[in-house]
Scaffold this motif. Structure first.
Motif, PDB file in Angstrom:
ATOM      1  N   TYR A  65       0.507  23.330   5.147  1.00  0.00           N
ATOM      2  CA  TYR A  65       0.258  21.902   5.050  1.00  0.00           C
ATOM      3  C   TYR A  65       1.521  21.131   5.407  1.00  0.00           C
ATOM      4  N   ILE A  66       1.350  19.954   6.010  1.00  0.00           N
ATOM      5  CA  ILE A  66       2.455  19.034   6.262  1.00  0.00           C
ATOM      6  C   ILE A  66       2.257  17.845   5.322  1.00  0.00           C
ATOM      7  N   PRO A  67       3.026  17.775   4.210  1.00  0.00           N
ATOM      8  CA  PRO A  67       2.884  16.656   3.284  1.00  0.00           C
ATOM      9  C   PRO A  67       3.595  15.406   3.818  1.00  0.00           C
ATOM     10  N   GLN A  68       2.925  14.256   3.680  1.00  0.00           N
ATOM     11  CA  GLN A  68       3.478  12.989   4.141  1.00  0.00           C
ATOM     12  C   GLN A  68       3.122  11.890   3.145  1.00  0.00           C
ATOM     13  N   VAL A  69       3.920  10.818   3.173  1.00  0.00           N
ATOM     14  CA  VAL A  69       3.591   9.615   2.424  1.00  0.00           C
ATOM     15  C   VAL A  69       3.955   8.416   3.289  1.00  0.00           C
ATOM     16  N   GLU A  70       3.093   7.415   3.244  1.00  0.00           N
ATOM     17  CA  GLU A  70       3.304   6.177   3.986  1.00  0.00           C
ATOM     18  C   GLU A  70       3.248   5.034   2.977  1.00  0.00           C
ATOM     19  N   VAL A  71       4.252   4.171   2.967  1.00  0.00           N
ATOM     20  CA  VAL A  71       4.259   2.985   2.106  1.00  0.00           C
ATOM     21  C   VAL A  71       4.555   1.776   2.978  1.00  0.00           C
ATOM     22  N   GLY A  72       3.968   0.654   2.616  1.00  0.00           N
ATOM     23  CA  GLY A  72       4.168  -0.533   3.442  1.00  0.00           C
ATOM     24  C   GLY A  72       3.901  -1.813   2.702  1.00  0.00           C
ATOM     25  N   ASP A  73       4.252  -2.901   3.377  1.00  0.00           N
ATOM     26  CA  ASP A  73       4.075  -4.246   2.849  1.00  0.00           C
ATOM     27  C   ASP A  73       3.746  -5.150   4.024  1.00  0.00           C
ATOM     28  N   GLY A  74       2.894  -6.110   3.821  1.00  0.00           N
ATOM     29  CA  GLY A  74       2.529  -7.043   4.879  1.00  0.00           C
ATOM     30  C   GLY A  74       2.229  -8.408   4.309  1.00  0.00           C
ATOM     31  N   TYR A 119       0.821  -1.205   0.000  1.00  0.00           N
ATOM     32  CA  TYR A 119       0.000   0.000   0.000  1.00  0.00           C
ATOM     33  C   TYR A 119       0.854   1.254   0.000  1.00  0.00           C
ATOM     34  N   ALA A 120       0.257   2.315  -0.485  1.00  0.00           N
ATOM     35  CA  ALA A 120       0.844   3.656  -0.448  1.00  0.00           C
ATOM     36  C   ALA A 120      -0.268   4.614  -0.044  1.00  0.00           C
ATOM     37  N   ASN A 121       0.031   5.501   0.889  1.00  0.00           N
ATOM     38  CA  ASN A 121      -0.970   6.417   1.415  1.00  0.00           C
ATOM     39  C   ASN A 121      -0.407   7.844   1.444  1.00  0.00           C
ATOM     40  N   PRO A 122      -0.560   8.586   0.347  1.00  0.00           N
ATOM     41  CA  PRO A 122      -0.137   9.994   0.381  1.00  0.00           C
ATOM     42  C   PRO A 122      -1.166  10.814   1.166  1.00  0.00           C
ATOM     43  N   LYS A 123      -0.688  11.766   1.960  1.00  0.00           N
ATOM     44  CA  LYS A 123      -1.608  12.577   2.764  1.00  0.00           C
ATOM     45  C   LYS A 123      -0.987  13.929   3.064  1.00  0.00           C
ATOM     46  N   ALA A 124      -1.829  14.858   3.445  1.00  0.00           N
ATOM     47  CA  ALA A 124      -1.373  16.190   3.858  1.00  0.00           C
ATOM     48  C   ALA A 124      -2.280  16.657   4.991  1.00  0.00           C
ATOM     49  N   THR A 125      -1.660  17.196   6.027  1.00  0.00           N
ATOM     50  CA  THR A 125      -2.392  17.709   7.179  1.00  0.00           C
ATOM     51  C   THR A 125      -2.266  19.228   7.199  1.00  0.00           C
ATOM     52  N   TYR A 126      -3.395  19.918   7.307  1.00  0.00           N
ATOM     53  CA  TYR A 126      -3.380  21.379   7.362  1.00  0.00           C
ATOM     54  C   TYR A 126      -3.326  21.820   8.825  1.00  0.00           C
ATOM     55  N   VAL A 127      -2.373  22.691   9.167  1.00  0.00           N
ATOM     56  CA  VAL A 127      -2.244  23.249  10.512  1.00  0.00           C
ATOM     57  C   VAL A 127      -2.676  24.706  10.426  1.00  0.00           C
TER      58      VAL A 127
END
Length: 70
Positions: A25-34, A11-19
């Motif tokens: 914005y705080i841009p982030q990306v999460e990638v993983g494998d299971g 999976y890949a989960n791009p996201k941005a949080t607005y403060v």
């Protein structure tokens, strides 16, 4: 984005949080494998990357995880 095939998930989960106080914005990306090792147990890893912003500095964190499903 998520893919699951024969007990393995990617999976890949791009996201941005607005403060609001920083008006940025705080841009982030999460990638993983299971992988499912039993019918109700999975093991995997993920990597989270946070980009530079007014609120936070660039950072990358890795995680190992084990999950049991009820």
């Amino acid at each position: 984005m998520y893919a699951f095939d024969d007990g393995q998930c990617l999976y890949a989960n791009p996201k941005a949080t607005y403060v609001s106080r920083a008006k940025d914005y705080i841009p982030q990306v999460e990638v993983g494998d299971g992988y499912m090792v039993l019918d109700n147990v999975s093991v995997g890893f993920k990597v989270e990357h946070t980009a530079d912003s007014k609120v936070s500095k660039k950072d990358t964190v890795g995680w190992l995880q084990a999950s049991m499903y009820f």
